[in-house]
Design a protein around this motif. Structure first.
Motif, PDB file in Angstrom:
ATOM      1  N   LEU A 196     -29.366 -39.542  30.292  1.00 26.53           N
ATOM      2  CA  LEU A 196     -29.511 -38.119  30.618  1.00 26.53           C
ATOM      3  C   LEU A 196     -28.962 -37.777  32.007  1.00 26.53           C
ATOM      4  CD1 LEU A 196     -31.292 -38.297  28.084  1.00 26.53           C
ATOM      5  CD2 LEU A 196     -32.841 -36.682  29.135  1.00 26.53           C
ATOM      6  N   ALA A 197     -29.257 -38.618  33.003  1.00 23.26           N
ATOM      7  CA  ALA A 197     -28.850 -38.273  34.369  1.00 23.26           C
ATOM      8  C   ALA A 197     -27.323 -38.124  34.517  1.00 23.26           C
ATOM      9  CB  ALA A 197     -29.399 -39.303  35.353  1.00 23.26           C
ATOM     10  N   ARG A 240     -22.399 -46.238  40.281  1.00 22.43           N
ATOM     11  CA  ARG A 240     -21.854 -46.328  38.916  1.00 22.43           C
ATOM     12  C   ARG A 240     -21.266 -44.976  38.520  1.00 22.43           C
ATOM     13  NH1 ARG A 240     -26.240 -48.680  34.969  1.00 22.43           N
ATOM     14  NH2 ARG A 240     -24.395 -49.338  33.850  1.00 22.43           N
ATOM     15  N   PHE A 241     -20.410 -44.442  39.368  1.00 17.46           N
ATOM     16  CA  PHE A 241     -19.927 -43.074  39.145  1.00 17.46           C
ATOM     17  C   PHE A 241     -19.043 -42.961  37.895  1.00 17.46           C
ATOM     18  CE2 PHE A 241     -18.453 -38.839  40.412  1.00 17.46           C
ATOM     19  CZ  PHE A 241     -19.687 -38.317  40.753  1.00 17.46           C
ATOM     20  N   GLY A 242     -18.568 -44.114  37.424  1.00 12.37           N
ATOM     21  CA  GLY A 242     -17.761 -44.118  36.196  1.00 12.37           C
ATOM     22  C   GLY A 242     -18.514 -43.502  35.029  1.00 12.37           C
ATOM     23  N   LEU A 243     -19.836 -43.705  34.991  1.00 14.62           N
ATOM     24  CA  LEU A 243     -20.645 -43.127  33.908  1.00 14.62           C
ATOM     25  C   LEU A 243     -20.560 -41.607  33.936  1.00 14.62           C
ATOM     26  CD1 LEU A 243     -23.946 -45.245  34.121  1.00 14.62           C
ATOM     27  CD2 LEU A 243     -22.187 -45.355  32.351  1.00 14.62           C
ATOM     28  N   GLY A 266     -33.262 -40.018  39.159  1.00 20.81           N
ATOM     29  CA  GLY A 266     -32.281 -41.008  38.711  1.00 20.81           C
ATOM     30  C   GLY A 266     -30.895 -40.793  39.279  1.00 20.81           C
ATOM     31  N   LEU A 267     -30.674 -39.652  39.954  1.00 12.62           N
ATOM     32  CA  LEU A 267     -29.307 -39.335  40.417  1.00 12.62           C
ATOM     33  C   LEU A 267     -28.779 -40.308  41.479  1.00 12.62           C
ATOM     34  CD1 LEU A 267     -29.288 -35.423  40.455  1.00 12.62           C
ATOM     35  CD2 LEU A 267     -28.417 -36.982  38.719  1.00 12.62           C
ATOM     36  N   PRO A 268     -29.585 -40.707  42.489  1.00 11.25           N
ATOM     37  CA  PRO A 268     -29.021 -41.594  43.514  1.00 11.25           C
ATOM     38  C   PRO A 268     -28.461 -42.897  42.929  1.00 11.25           C
ATOM     39  CG  PRO A 268     -31.139 -40.741  44.223  1.00 11.25           C
ATOM     40  CD  PRO A 268     -30.967 -40.309  42.816  1.00 11.25           C
ATOM     41  N   ALA A 269     -29.123 -43.401  41.871  1.00 17.33           N
ATOM     42  CA  ALA A 269     -28.672 -44.670  41.279  1.00 17.33           C
ATOM     43  C   ALA A 269     -27.305 -44.538  40.611  1.00 17.33           C
ATOM     44  CB  ALA A 269     -29.705 -45.155  40.272  1.00 17.33           C
TER      45      ALA A 269
END
Lengths: 272, 260
Positions: free
Chosen positions: B144-145, B40-43, B33-36
Motif C-alpha cells: 500500500l505505501a 527501495r525507491f524502485g518500488l 511505512g513511507l520512510p522505509a
C-alpha cells in the motif's frame, strides 16, 4: 530415560468466537516436533482459523497458543514477525503474488528478509524449485500454472527461508490424482529431509491419513478424537466413525432440521 | 416497530464511524511505512508507472478537449466585449486554478483509483495479503505505501500535463481557428498568471487531491469484503466517494485560497 521432548506448538483451552458462534470451545492440541500432525474435520469447523491462530493472524478470546515456548497470542509485532520468518504456510489456492513470475515469487521472501546477492538468490530459488519439481517453470506467470503447480510453487516459496514449521491449508482440495500424489509425497519428503514439523488441515481422509503421524478430529468447536490413523480407526466415537467412513447419516444427520415431513406436506401455504 | 428505523440509523452511524476509524488507522500505518521506502525507491517508481504513466492518455486527451472547449466558450463571451485578446488568461487561469486539479483528480479516481481498489481487493480475496503477512512482510508497507506515494507524486504531474495540454487546446481553437492574436494570447497569459497565487495554489490542490483519492482507493481495497461482489462494490465506492471528496474539498480549498 530422558523426558519426552516438549511439543513445538501447544494449544491450551483455546476459545475463539466469531459473532455469536463459538468456533473453538476450549480445545487442547499438541504438535510434536518432527512429525506430521493432521487437523481434520468437516468444512466450517474452523480448521483454517486454527492455522491463523497459530500464525498469529488472529488472536483467541481466551486460552493460549505457544510456538516453541513463545506465546503467539500475546506477542508484539516485531517478535511475531521474527517468529513468522521461521514458519511457512501453504494457502489453499497457493496465494502466489500475481504481479510476479514463478522465480520472483519464490525469491520474494529471500529478497525481503536477507541481504543475499542476486546470484546466490538465483541458486537458492532454483534449488527450492527443483525440490518441488518445477525448476523448468521458473519463467511462467501464476496465471499459466495449473492448480497443483501453483501449490508446488507456493510450497517452494514457503520453504525458501528454511522454516522450522510448515502449515498446509487444505493442500489436496480440488487436485487430480497425479497432483494429489505429488503433493502427498512432497509433504512427507520435505518434512523428513528438512527436519520440519508439519501441520496439515484437511478433510481428505485417505491422503492425509497416509502421511500423518498423528490426527486430531475437530467438530463443533471440540476435539472429538485424536490419535494415530490406526487408533482412530478403532475409535468408539460414533461421530469419528461417520466422518472417517464418509457415512451419509449418523450423528451428523442427512436432513437439515425441519418440521415433521407429513405435517409439512399437508399444511397449505395459506396456513403457514 | 417504531424503534426499527432508529436502530437502523444507529447501526449505520456506528458502521460509518468504525470505517472512518479504520481508514485513519490505515492512513497512519501507511505514513509510518513511507520512510522505509526511501532505500527501495524502485518500488515507488514501478507504481508511478502503473498509476501515473498509464493514466497519461486519458489525461492528455481530456486536457486537450477541455482546453479547446474553454477556448471556444471563452472567445464567444469575450468577443462581445471586444476582449478576445484576453483569451489566453481565461483559458490558463481556468485550467491552472480549477479544472486542471479537479478534472485530473476525477479522471484519476476513475482510471487509477478504481484499478488500485480492484487490485488490492483481489489480492485480499486471493489471500495474497495474508500470505505476505505469514512471510513476515507487512502488506501495508510493502504494497500500500508505495502505491500511496506514487499517487501523491503522480497527481500534481498529471494535473500539470492536463493544464499544459489544455492551454495548447485553447491556443489551437482561439488562435488557430478563431483568429485571436498569437502574441496577445501568450503575453497576456504570462503577465496575468501569478506563480504563487495561481500555479502554486493549483499544485497544492492537486497534492491534496492526490492524497485523498489514493487514500480512499487503497482503503476501499484493503477493507473490501473478500468476494467478487465485495470487490466490485468497493471499486464503485472508490469512484463515488473520491469524486465527492474532490469536489467538496475543492470548494473548501478555493474558499481558503481565493475566498478573501
Amino acid at each position: 530415560m530422558s523426558p519426552p521432548p516438549t511439543p513445538l506448538v501447544e494449544v491450551r483451552q483455546l476459545l475463539f468466537t466469531r459473532g455469536s458462534r463459538k468456533i473453538f470451545d476450549g480445545i487442547d492440541i499438541d504438535i510434536q516436533r518432527g512429525k506430521i500432525t493432521a487437523i481434520m474435520g468437516p468444512s466450517g469447523t474452523g480448521k483454517t482459523t486454527l492455522l491463523r491462530l497459530i500464525g498469529g493472524q488472529l488472536r483467541p478470546d481466551c486460552g493460549a497458543v505457544s510456538v516453541e515456548g513463545q506465546r503467539v497470542d500475546s506477542l508484539g509485532r516485531a517478535p511475531l514477525y521474527a517468529l513468522r520468518k521461521r514458519m511457512g504456510m501453504l494457502f489453499q489456492n497457493g496465494a502466489l503474488l500475481t504481479g510476479m513470475n514463478v522465480f520472483d515469487n519464490v525469491a520474494f521472501p529471500l529478497r525481503e528478509h536477507t541481504q543475499l546477492s542476486e546470484p546466490l538468490i538465483r541458486d537458492l530459488v532454483l534449488m527450492k524449485l527443483h525440490a518441488v519439481g518445477l525448476r523448468g517453470a521458473w519463467q511462467l506467470q501464476p496465471s499459466e500454472l495449473s492448480g497443483g503447480m501453483a501449490r508446488r510453487v507456493a510450497l517452494a516459496r514457503a520453504i525458501a527461508l528454511d522454516p522450522m514449521i510448515m502449515m498446509y491449508d487444505e493442500p489436496f482440495t480440488g487436485q487430480d490424482p497425479i497432483s494429489m500424489g505429488v503433493l502427498v509425497r512432497l509433504i512427507r519428503q520435505l518434512n523428513d529431509a528438512l527436519g520440519l514439523t508439519s501441520i496439515i488441515v484437511s478433510h481428505d481422509i485417505a491422503e492425509t491419513s497416509s502421511i500423518a503421524d498423528y490426527i486430531y478430529l475437530l467438530s463443533n468447536g471440540k476435539v472429538v478424537a485424536h490419535g494415530t490413523a490406526q487408533e482412530l480407526g478403532h475409535s468408539g466415537s460414533a461421530w469419528a466413525q461417520q466422518f472417517l467412513k464418509g457415512l451419509p447419516d449418523g450423528p451428523v444427520p442427512f436432513h437439515y432440521p425441519a418440521e415433521e415431513y407429513r405435517r409439512d406436506l399437508l399444511t397449505s401455504v395459506v396456513d403457514r | 416497530m417504531l424503534l426499527a428505523p432508529i436502530q437502523e440509523l444507529g447501526r449505520k452511524g456506528l458502521d460509518f464511524f468504525q470505517r472512518l476509524g479504520r481508514g485513519h488507522l490505515l492512513f497512519g500505518h501507511i505514513l509510518a511505512g513511507l520512510p522505509a521506502l526511501l532505500p527501495r525507491f524502485g518500488l515507488v517508481i514501478q507504481q508511478v508507472f502503473s498509476v501515473g504513466v498509464l493514466s497519461l492518455v486519458i489525461i492528455v486527451v481530456s486536457g486537450l478537449f477541455v482546453g479547446m472547449v474553454l477556448g471556444l466558450q471563452g472567445y464567444n463571451t469575450l468577443v462581445d466585449f471586444g476582449a478576445e485578446e484576453s483569451l489566453g488568461v481565461v483559458v490558463a487561469l481556468s485550467l491552472v486554478r480549477e479544472l486542471g486539479p479537479v478534472v485530473t483528480a476525477l479522471l484519476f479516481a476513475g482510471r487509477a483509483g478504481s484499478a488500485l481498489t480492484a487490485e488490492i481487493g483481489l489480492m485480499k480475496a486471493t489471500e495474497q495479503l495474508s500470505a505476505m503477512e505469514m512471510m513476515a512482510v507487512d502488506p501495508i508497507r510493502r504494497v500500500l505505501a508505495p502505491r500511496f506515494l506514487a499517487g501523491f507524486i503522480s497527481m500534481p504531474l498529471l494535473a500539470a500535463i492536463f493544464s499544459a495540454v489544455g492551454v495548447l487546446g485553447g491556443y489551437f481553437v482561439g488562435v488557430g481557428l478563431l483568429g485571436v492574436d498569437q502574441g496577445a494570447y501568450w503575453s497576456q497569459m504570462q503577465a496575468k498568471v501569478d506563480v504563487y497565487n495561481d500555479i502554486l495554489n493549483g499544485v497544492t490542490k492537486s497534492f491534496v487531491f492526490g492524497v485523498v483519492v489514493t487514500w480512499i482507493a487503497l482503503f476501499e481495497g484493503y477493507d473490501a469484503i473478500p468476494t467478487a461482489e465485495g470487490v466490485s462494490r468497493a471499486t464503485t465506492r472508490t469512484v463515488v466517494h473520491s469524486s465527492l471528496a474532490v469536489l467538496g474539498l475543492d470548494f473548501i480549498l478555493t474558499a481558503l485560497m481565493f475566498g478573501a
